[in-house]
Every structure is written in structure tokens, then in C-alpha cells.
Write an enzyme that holds these catalytic residues in place. Structure first.
Site, mmCIF file in Angstrom:
data_model
loop_
_atom_site.group_PDB
_atom_site.id
_atom_site.type_symbol
_atom_site.label_atom_id
_atom_site.label_comp_id
_atom_site.label_asym_id
_atom_site.label_seq_id
_atom_site.Cartn_x
_atom_site.Cartn_y
_atom_site.Cartn_z
ATOM 1 C CG LEU A 14 -17.268 31.912 -27.951
ATOM 2 C CD1 LEU A 14 -17.372 33.270 -27.224
ATOM 3 C CD2 LEU A 14 -16.425 32.148 -29.223
ATOM 4 C CG HIS A 15 -16.806 25.584 -25.920
ATOM 5 N ND1 HIS A 15 -15.971 25.705 -24.579
ATOM 6 C CD2 HIS A 15 -17.777 25.555 -25.636
ATOM 7 C CE1 HIS A 15 -17.250 25.955 -23.714
ATOM 8 N NE2 HIS A 15 -18.326 25.987 -24.410
ATOM 9 C CB ALA A 16 -12.394 23.338 -29.755
#
Length: 93
Positions: A14-16
Site C-alpha cells: 500500500l504505497h504510492a
């Protein structure tokens, strides 16, 4: 309280971009939703900073939760989005 345990399907977690997709879907869910990693503190699923702060990586389990009476369907849609690592918001978010 309704909960869904789901494994993050995006390889980068759950990044960028995946976090942005998830936050938009959570905002559109129509019910307040929280998300937490492991036994950590829950954060507002509609908060980009909160979601990024989880540090949830690909393959890790997160818990989606809501106290709303009609949260079942919204959590199911969010869980599917996360587990399948969808690259775009589905039409039915």
C-alpha cells in the site's frame, strides 16, 4: 463491528499508486472504514497519510473494519480491490 482480513495483492504494498487507489475507493465506500496492520492502531482508510503510515507491504495482512450497519458490501468491495491488487477503481466502488 464488521471486519475483513485481507492480504495485500499489490507487490509494492500500500504505497504510492496502490495507496491512492485504495484511499479513493475507501472515500467512495459510503461508510466510515478503518484499516490496520496486524495488532497496530487503526487509521482512517480515506486518509492517504494514514494508509501510507501503515507501511503495509505486498503479501502482508491488513484488517478493514467499520461500525456502520450497512458496511458488509462496502468492506467486501474494498477487500476484493486490495486482495486482487487492481490497478484501477472498479465501476462499482
Amino acid at each position: 463491528m464488521v471486519e475483513r482480513r485481507v492480504t495485500v495483492g499489490w507487490a509494492e504494498g500500500l504505497h504510492a499508486r496502490p495507496a491512492s487507489i485504495f484511499v479513493r475507493a475507501a472515500s467512495a465506500a459510503g461508510v466510515p472504514v478503518t484499516v490496520r496492520k496486524g495488532d497496530g492502531n487503526p487509521v482512517n482508510a480515506a486518509s492517504m497519510l494514514g494508509v501510507l503510515g501503515l507501511g503495509a507491504g505486498g503479501g502482508e495482512e491488513i484488517v478493514l473494519a467499520s461500525e456502520a450497519d450497512d458496511a458488509e458490501e462496502a468492506l467486501d468491495r474494498l477487500a476484493k480491490l486490495v486482495s486482487e491488487g487492481l490497478e484501477e477503481l472498479p465501476e462499482t466502488v
